[in-house]
Design an enzyme around this catalytic site. Structure first.
Site, short mmCIF file in Angstrom:
data_model
loop_
_atom_site.label_atom_id
_atom_site.label_comp_id
_atom_site.label_asym_id
_atom_site.label_seq_id
_atom_site.Cartn_x
_atom_site.Cartn_y
_atom_site.Cartn_z
N HIS A 1 28.41 50.20 -51.51
CA HIS A 1 29.68 50.69 -52.10
C HIS A 1 30.48 51.51 -51.09
O HIS A 1 31.26 52.38 -51.50
CB HIS A 1 29.43 51.54 -53.36
CG HIS A 1 28.44 50.95 -54.31
ND1 HIS A 1 28.78 50.11 -55.35
CD2 HIS A 1 27.08 51.06 -54.35
CE1 HIS A 1 27.69 49.75 -55.99
NE2 HIS A 1 26.64 50.30 -55.41
N LYS B 1 48.50 56.28 -30.61
CA LYS B 1 47.86 55.16 -31.33
C LYS B 1 47.21 54.16 -30.40
O LYS B 1 47.69 53.87 -29.31
CB LYS B 1 48.91 54.44 -32.19
CG LYS B 1 49.38 55.24 -33.37
CD LYS B 1 48.34 55.33 -34.47
CE LYS B 1 48.21 54.05 -35.23
NZ LYS B 1 49.17 53.94 -36.33
#
Ligand code: ARG
Length: 470
Positions: free
Chosen positions: A160, A287
């Site tokens: 999960h 980035k």
């Protein structure tokens, strides 16, 4: 005969095809990619026609030479695109007629474009299967290498996407090795099933000429001729086999891509992707974007879309050939290009990603990943039923959370306050290293298990490489 009448089938038409008909009918814009296969199949066919005495040796020779010359021309200058000639088959034949005159017309004896295109396309897909196998083998090789390096590197294992139990990075990477191993088996099976030659099935019913189908099958490297002419000209299972195996492979690649994207994100910080396969942002200087991984994830959608497209094209078609089937090629060409590129990009990313072992270890340390080990210890050392042990462990986790520490950092007094049957031996089970080492069941995450699987995988790859060379 007006000039606008089609030279191949214009005999029964009073006028030339309308512009729309001409456009909708033309497959040359995409099926010109089949030119090598088309010429190879024609050469095999005409050699057989010559050997069987269906065309004279001189004519067979002239045709073969003309075909060789066309191959040279296309190699050098590309395939001309004339919609009036519809497709690659008519384009080659028209050029052959220009080169050697009316004798070119003998090439189409005892065949039809229906068996011709089925043969050409099979040959092309055979090449695509071979490229996929090589691409998958390269990626499996990269995974095995990195898994071997990281057999002892501990990271959190997730269910999960919640920290579940510590695992090793090597184990995690080898999970993808297994997926790609199955992909490889699926493509190999597709390749085996494809190994029958449709040439000589003619339009749909076979031919009255005394052809030798074994000879053409053999010349084109097929194991045998197909056994039913109706099936042979209308079957595209070989293309679907490829697309479905490619889809499943792309699906695996997209899962791996997603993991790399997550791992390379700042909150995870598990990995840094190679510069060569990342891009910068035009506005945010900090980035480093995982574009290659994102495109691999995205391309999976297009590859799966291609498989769906061809299944929908084929569903409900009566025997034998229908023109719908001309639409078989664009999805296969597109998917093959995307799969080859995705495999290459993923191989580069796996080979060159820097894994941040310390950060992975810290994350494994943080999520109470050894809670199951505590419960298992209570079962083994204190003979407590697992359900009760699970409950006791839950209380320990709650206490650790309250104290902002790990399970390992709880004191013996703390633990004994929860259950007096706990003694100091418990600490031997609470470290992530002990946890990982203890999972030594066959196929488990223990470093020794991973090393064994890596060694076996290396042998498997070496064997496969050996048999590919044969
Ligand atoms: N371009 C056609 C295709 O790709 C070749 C076969 C044409 N056959 C026919 N009966 N019209 O399917």
């Amino acid at each position: 005969m007006s000039d606008s009448r089609n030279s191949m089938w214009g005999g029964r038409f009073a006028e030339g095809p309308s512009a729309i008909m001409r456009e909708i009918n033309a497959s040359i814009p995409f099926d010109k990619a089949l030119w090598r296969e088309d010429i190879a199949a024609s050469k095999a066919h005409v050699a057989m026609l010559g050997a069987q005495g269906i065309v004279s040796p001189d004519d067979a020779h002239a045709i073969a030479q003309g075909l060789d010359q066309i191959a040279e021309e296309y190699e050098a200058g590309g395939v001309p695109e004339n919609w009036d000639l519809e497709d690659i088959h008519m384009t080659v034949e028209a050029r052959l007629t220009e080169l050697i005159g009316p004798v070119a017309g003998r090439l189409h004896t005892a065949r039809s474009r229906n068996d011709q295109v089925a043969t050409d396309f099979r040959l092309w897909v055979r090449g695509a299967n071979a490229r996929a196998l090589a691409g998958i083998a390269a990626l499996r090789g990269a995974l095995v290498e990195r898994a071997g390096e990281h057999a002892d590197t501990i990271m959190p294992g997730f269910t999960h996407l919640q920290t579940a139990q510590p695992v090793t990075l090597g184990h995690h990477l080898m999970a993808y090795y297994e997926m790609l191993n199955r992909d490889s088996a699926r493509i190999s099976a597709a390749q085996d099933r494809l190994d029958e030659c449709p040439l000589g099935s003619a339009a749909l019913a076979g031919t009255g000429f005394p052809i030798d189908r074994d000879a053409t099958a053999q010349a084109l490297g097929f194991g045998a001729p197909t056994r039913n002419s109706l099936d042979a000209v209308s079957d595209r299972d070989f293309a679907l086999d490829y697309l479905m195996a490619a889809s499943q492979c792309a699906l695996h690649l997209s899962r791996l891509a997603e993991e790399l994207i997550l791992w390379a994100s700042q909150p995870f910080g598990f990995a840094s992707l190679p510069d060569s396969l990342s891009t910068g942002s035009s506005i945010m200087p900090q980035k480093r974007n995982p574009d290659a991984a994102e495109l691999v994830r995205g391309h999976a959608g297009r590859i799966i879309g291609a498989a769906t497209a061809l299944m929908i094209t084929m569903k409900g078609l009566p025997l034998a050939y229908s023109k719908d089937m001309q639409d078989d090629k664009p999805p296969v060409f597109e998917a093959a290009g995307l799969l080859d590129l995705s495999l290459a990009a993923m191989t580069g990313m796996i080979a060159e990603t820097t894994f941040k072992a310390e950060r992975m270890r810290a994350a494994a340390q943080a999520g109470h990943a050894t809670a199951t080990d505590l419960a298992d210890w209570l079962v083994r050392a204190a003979d407590i039923p697992f359900r009760e042990a699970h409950h006791i462990t839950g209380e320990a986790v709650r206490l650790a959370d309250a104290k902002l520490c790990s399970l390992e950092e709880l004191s013996l007094t703390d633990l004994q306050a929860i259950d007096p049957r706990i003694d100091e031996r418990v600490f031997g089970a609470l470290s992530i290293d002990a946890s990982v080492a203890s999972r030594a069941s066959y196929g488990g995450t223990a470093p020794d298990q991973v090393r064994q699987r890596v060694a076996e995988a290396r042998e498997q790859l070496a064997r496969a490489a050996g048999s590919m060379e044969e």
